[in-house]
Design an enzyme around this catalytic site. Sequence first.
Site, mmCIF file in Angstrom:
data_model
loop_
_atom_site.group_PDB
_atom_site.id
_atom_site.type_symbol
_atom_site.label_atom_id
_atom_site.label_comp_id
_atom_site.label_asym_id
_atom_site.label_seq_id
_atom_site.Cartn_x
_atom_site.Cartn_y
_atom_site.Cartn_z
ATOM 1 N N LYS A 81 0.842 -1.206 0.000
ATOM 2 C CA LYS A 81 0.000 0.000 0.000
ATOM 3 C C LYS A 81 0.873 1.249 0.000
ATOM 4 O O LYS A 81 0.607 2.221 -0.709
ATOM 5 C CB LYS A 81 -0.941 -0.012 1.219
ATOM 6 C CG LYS A 81 -2.060 -1.045 1.097
ATOM 7 C CD LYS A 81 -2.819 -1.272 2.391
ATOM 8 C CE LYS A 81 -3.803 -2.434 2.242
ATOM 9 N NZ LYS A 81 -4.539 -2.766 3.450
ATOM 10 N N GLN A 125 -4.132 -1.568 9.810
ATOM 11 C CA GLN A 125 -4.153 -2.880 9.149
ATOM 12 C C GLN A 125 -4.713 -3.956 10.081
ATOM 13 O O GLN A 125 -4.300 -4.077 11.229
ATOM 14 C CB GLN A 125 -2.723 -3.248 8.699
ATOM 15 C CG GLN A 125 -2.634 -4.527 7.896
ATOM 16 C CD GLN A 125 -3.318 -4.446 6.523
ATOM 17 O OE1 GLN A 125 -3.438 -3.379 5.931
ATOM 18 N NE2 GLN A 125 -3.795 -5.576 6.023
ATOM 19 N N ASP A 148 -10.700 3.292 4.548
ATOM 20 C CA ASP A 148 -11.098 1.887 4.418
ATOM 21 C C ASP A 148 -12.621 1.767 4.272
ATOM 22 O O ASP A 148 -13.133 0.726 3.867
ATOM 23 C CB ASP A 148 -10.699 1.101 5.687
ATOM 24 C CG ASP A 148 -9.441 0.265 5.488
ATOM 25 O OD1 ASP A 148 -9.212 -0.183 4.351
ATOM 26 O OD2 ASP A 148 -8.712 0.079 6.474
HETATM 27 N N1 GUN Z 1 -6.810 -6.606 6.272
HETATM 28 C C1 GUN Z 1 -7.203 -7.292 5.163
HETATM 29 N N2 GUN Z 1 -7.826 -6.472 4.289
HETATM 30 C C2 GUN Z 1 -7.829 -5.249 4.860
HETATM 31 C C3 GUN Z 1 -8.318 -3.992 4.430
HETATM 32 O O1 GUN Z 1 -8.901 -3.829 3.360
HETATM 33 N N3 GUN Z 1 -8.132 -2.957 5.307
HETATM 34 C C4 GUN Z 1 -7.504 -3.111 6.518
HETATM 35 N N4 GUN Z 1 -7.384 -2.039 7.288
HETATM 36 N N5 GUN Z 1 -7.039 -4.273 6.935
HETATM 37 C C5 GUN Z 1 -7.191 -5.331 6.107
#
Ligand code: GUN
Length: 319
Positions: A81, A125, A148
Amino acid sequence: MVGQRQSTNRMQPTQNVGTRRNQEGLNLVAKRLDGKAIASQVRSEIAEKAIKFLAREGMKPHLAAVLVGDDPASQIYVKNKRLACEKTGLESSLHLLPATTSQSNLLETVERLNADPSVNGILVQFPLPKSCSEREVVLAIDPLKDVDAFHPYTVGLIVDGTPRFLPCTPAGIQQILIREKIETAGKEVVIVGRSHLVGRPLSIMLSQKGPHADATVTVCHSRTPNLEQHCRRADILIAAIGRPEAITGSMIKPGAVVIDVGINRLADGRVVGDVEFESAVQVASAITPVPGGVGPMTIAMLLENTLKAAALQHGEKFN
Ligand code: GUN
């Protein structure tokens, strides 16, 4: 539904009732929906907008990523990311906390990022260590920085039909459909999986009134009897259950569009989706591969949300 088709003379699996053939008797196989290429296109559009934002506001849109603990998969996701931010001209910062972090420590970090005007988007995350509550963290993030799109306020806006941020994977799927000119209005969409991350928000988005939506949506889940019958009604079948190759060609209506959200690593190291690609490709008219389908779109939409967050926080309109 999707014009461009490829032909092959590959033999079909014998049990596959839906295999499509052209007039010469050759098998028709589905078009691959190249999420990697679409994501690259989306990212270059965001990069152009980010340059203009920098010129107008004197800052780059800034995504703050919070990583708690040392889960290897989460480390890779966060790294990817941040790399995507860098390549697209967005700022990113990493806020590392040890696995032993207390809930209050984590909430303090979120509060600090909420209050920091140089931070436009916050991503904590998941999964978090057991000592921390994901729900509490989601509730603590300022909805204006909720890139998110997990906060109940953000979800409420989507349900209301006035979305601010769209969750990244559902938004990525919708973009694939838009950019591949796959009509959703009046279509039967069947979503297998009712998760808060994908199935549920996507069902709301695609059943809404308006462009790139207007579909008749069915959400199937672990308690759905006759899953196969539901799937075989779908003009657009979306598999988001997290079970390797659970959807096979015999469950797909000939000519349907298949979107595979799954990313499952098998014991032999292979990565497969929730759809059995080999049989599905003989029946569908178009299908997203795994890897290289929905996955790359998720990060692209996170960048889009960060840019949108930055624009909104500077009193700008965003389109
Ligand atoms: N863990 C797995 N997918 C995601 C996501 O899209 N956002 C976040 N914050 N954690 C994740």
